[in-house]
Design a protein around this motif. Structure first.
Motif, short mmCIF file in Angstrom:
data_model
loop_
_atom_site.label_atom_id
_atom_site.label_comp_id
_atom_site.label_asym_id
_atom_site.label_seq_id
_atom_site.Cartn_x
_atom_site.Cartn_y
_atom_site.Cartn_z
N SER A 81 0.83 -1.23 0.06
CA SER A 81 0.00 -0.16 -0.21
C SER A 81 0.67 1.34 0.04
CB SER A 81 -0.88 0.08 1.27
OG SER A 81 -1.75 -1.01 1.23
N MET A 84 2.72 1.63 -3.08
CA MET A 84 1.70 2.07 -4.59
C MET A 84 1.43 3.72 -4.13
SD MET A 84 -0.64 -0.68 -5.45
CE MET A 84 -0.21 -1.63 -6.91
N TYR A 85 1.19 3.99 -2.97
CA TYR A 85 0.73 5.30 -2.62
C TYR A 85 2.07 6.38 -2.97
CZ TYR A 85 0.20 9.33 0.56
OH TYR A 85 0.12 10.54 1.11
N ARG A 87 4.11 5.94 -5.34
CA ARG A 87 4.98 5.97 -6.86
C ARG A 87 4.26 7.04 -7.64
NH1 ARG A 87 1.40 4.25 -10.24
NH2 ARG A 87 2.79 3.90 -11.79
N TYR B 32 -8.28 -4.22 -2.43
CA TYR B 32 -9.10 -2.90 -2.47
C TYR B 32 -8.04 -1.57 -2.29
CZ TYR B 32 -13.46 -5.64 -2.17
OH TYR B 32 -14.24 -6.58 -2.21
N PHE B 34 -4.84 -1.78 -2.42
CA PHE B 34 -3.86 -1.46 -3.83
C PHE B 34 -4.33 -0.72 -4.68
CE2 PHE B 34 -1.58 -4.03 -0.88
CZ PHE B 34 -1.39 -5.30 -1.15
N ILE B 35 -5.56 -1.15 -5.17
CA ILE B 35 -6.40 -0.58 -6.15
C ILE B 35 -6.62 1.08 -5.97
CG2 ILE B 35 -8.61 -0.42 -7.28
CD1 ILE B 35 -8.75 -3.38 -7.47
N ALA B 37 -5.03 2.81 -3.68
CA ALA B 37 -3.56 3.48 -3.74
C ALA B 37 -3.26 4.05 -5.35
CB ALA B 37 -2.52 2.98 -3.14
N TRP B 38 -3.36 2.75 -6.23
CA TRP B 38 -2.71 2.95 -7.50
C TRP B 38 -3.69 3.78 -8.26
CZ3 TRP B 38 0.48 0.34 -10.52
CH2 TRP B 38 0.48 0.43 -12.15
N PHE C 202 -12.57 -7.69 -10.20
CA PHE C 202 -13.36 -8.18 -9.38
C PHE C 202 -14.68 -8.79 -10.14
CE2 PHE C 202 -11.11 -7.05 -5.60
CZ PHE C 202 -10.74 -5.89 -5.82
#
Lengths: 87, 192, 236
Positions: A81, A84-85, A87, B32, B34-35, B37-38, C202
């Motif tokens: 997390s 990714m935050y 990047r 969720y 990760f998505i 954050a991406w 999903f």
């Protein structure tokens, strides 16, 4: 001794609430880069998560593979997390 | 002999199956995170604007409510292990009350957002916000249904100890719901 | 207890036929799975249907026949559920009826796509409309299979016999897969790719493959049980 055990749940709650308050204060009081604050907030969140897992869920009572899996989850979820935050 | 059996039951952990279920669910929620954050890194202004429209007080209140409910749940499980039906009933009811409060605040928050014209397909931020918090809310609702079922065990005073495993499992599930909200709240409402 | 041998034979044949026909038809021959992105333009879509006319019709028809074989498999599951229930086998009946729903909603979209591919000179707008209708019908309904899994999970957890029909962790896994299909009602909101679109992480990858993973696991367990029972019979 049993009194202490009965109060463990309350002690953990107080710590969790204190950490939540700390997060709130960090957001408004700390004069750091936003991304740094973000990382600190995320780390604090996962510290709370680990506290809930170890104290409330009593992970130490589960079998060894499960304990490893949950530690791994916390480490990976936190690490990925944050990565990714940032990047 | 009975006391020994009770002690063993009291120290028994929840079964491995529920741990596996919880871990699997937590892995989905990790996706969720990760998505989110991406998407946040791909659309920083959109996410900053979206976050500004959220009510941190509601989110924070929900966090505190769920943390308190976890404490109540832990106490309910402790009471169940000692077959203290009265205490168990008291704490399960408090846990359910907290869960219902969470839903009420969520309902107010969602209706506010919908009234302002934001919905699940408005943009990436609102898609993630509504979908992830909505799926978490679904978990809260399922948890409340299971807690409601567990509340019925108070009527079975003679064989109460046979229900301890179910109560332990329910406790684990409820703590999972709480810890997932802790991260969701931090990511969606707080992290700049 | 119902005689196992004919059930096992029917289950094995159904499993093989479903896999070959549906997977072969949809993934390999028609090229419909994995799903195309929702934002695909009308011209591109029309070109896909015109240029692959024969393989689309072949693959979709094969898959249609394959969906029929899913039913015996699910009803055999109901036999095991019914044996574990006391009184009226509510969960067994519920599972069976939900299986019919699952099979129908897996099959109907193929009819719609077949209609899109039927005439080579169909205008692109009509092809696009039928294409969208098919995908929304394929990707959105998940409560059929989710309810099947809930029936299996609840029955499995309530089964207090010394030899429950599935191990408890499989019941928990069934419930997890069921919750994991909760995203699919979000499909109609998204006309562009994303985690909840009909080709999303999903709504497709997890919602489609986690049930398949569970079915494969339960098949291995069933085969293992049969082999173990055969060895015990031989030993006795």
């Amino acid at each position: 001794m049993s009194n202490l055990l009965k109060d463990k749940a309350t002690i953990v709650l107080v710590i969790l609430l204190a950490l939540t308050l700390l997060s709130w204060l960090m957001l408004y009081a700390l004069k750091l880069e936003p991304k740094t604050v973000g990382v600190l907030l995320l780390v604090l969140a996962f510290v709370k998560v680990q506290l809930i897992i170890s104290q409330y869920m009593e992970l130490n009572k589960a079998i060894f593979p499960i304990r490893i899996a949950f530690w791994l989850w916390t480490a990976c979820a936190c690490g990925i997390s944050i990565w990714m935050y940032l990047r | 002999m009975n006391q020994q059996a009770t002690t063993i039951q009291a120290q028994a952990s929840a079964e491995t199956g529920i741990w596996a279920f919880i871990l699997a669910d937590m892995c989905i929620f990790a996706l969720y995170f990760f998505i989110f954050a991406w998407d946040k890194s791909v659309h920083p202004e959109q996410f900053a604007q979206g976050q500004a429209t959220l009510n941190i007080t509601f989110g924070g209140a929900n966090t505190i409510i769920l943390l308190i409910s976890s404490c109540f749940m832990a106490k309910a499980v402790q009471a169940a292990r000692l077959s203290d039906v009265a205490r168990y009933t008291h704490y399960i009811r408090l846990t359910i009350l907290c869960g219902c409060l969470f839903l009420v605040i969520k309902a107010v928050e969602y209706s506010d957002k919908l009234a302002e014209g934001y919905h699940v397909a408005s943009n990436e931020f609102y898609r993630d916000y509504f979908a992830f918090t909505g799926l978490h809310m679904l978990h809260v609702i399922i948890g409340l249904l299971v807690l409601g079922y567990a509340l019925q065990f108070r009527k079975d005073k003679q064989a109460f100890s046979t229900h301890t495993l179910f109560i332990e499992n329910t406790g684990l599930y409820w703590h999972m719901v709480d810890l997932l909200w802790v991260v969701l709240f931090t990511f969606i409402y707080l992290v700049p | 207890m119902t005689n196992r041998k004919p059930l096992i034979i029917v289950a094995a044949v159904s499993m093989v036929m479903t896999t070959l026909l549906y997977v072969g038809g949809m993934f390999v021959i028609a090229g419909f799975l994995p799903p195309p992105p929702p934002e695909l333009g009308q011209a591109e879509l029309a070109a896909f249907y015109y240029n692959n006319h024969t393989s689309i019709i072949t693959g979709l028809t094969m898959a249609l026949v394959g969906t029929g074989f899913m039913l015996p498999l699910c009803i055999i599951g109901s036999v095991f559920l019914a044996e574990s229930e006391e009184g009226f086998p509510f969960f067994a009946v519920m599972q069976g009826l939900c299986a019919v729903v699952t099979v129908l909603f897996t099959a109907f979209p193929n009819f719609i796509w077949l209609a899109a591919a039927f005439r080579i000179d169909r205008p692109p707008e009509m092809i696009a409309l039928l294409h969208d209708l098919g995908w929304i019908m394929w990707a959105t309904p998940s409560w059929g299979f989710a309810f099947q899994l809930i029936c299996v999970g609840v029955c499995g957890l309530r089964d207090k016999r010394p030899q429950p029909f599935i191990p408890r962790w499989m019941s928990y896994l069934a419930l997890w897969v069921a919750i994991g299909m909760a995203y699919t009602p979000l499909v109609p909101f998204y006309t562009v790719s994303g985690p909840f679109a009909w080709n999303g992480l999903f709504s497709f990858w997890i919602a489609f493959f986690s049930p398949i993973f569970w079915i494969i696991l339960v098949s291995f367990l069933a085969i293992g049980n049969i082999v173990k029972n055969n060895h015990q019979k031989v030993a006795a």
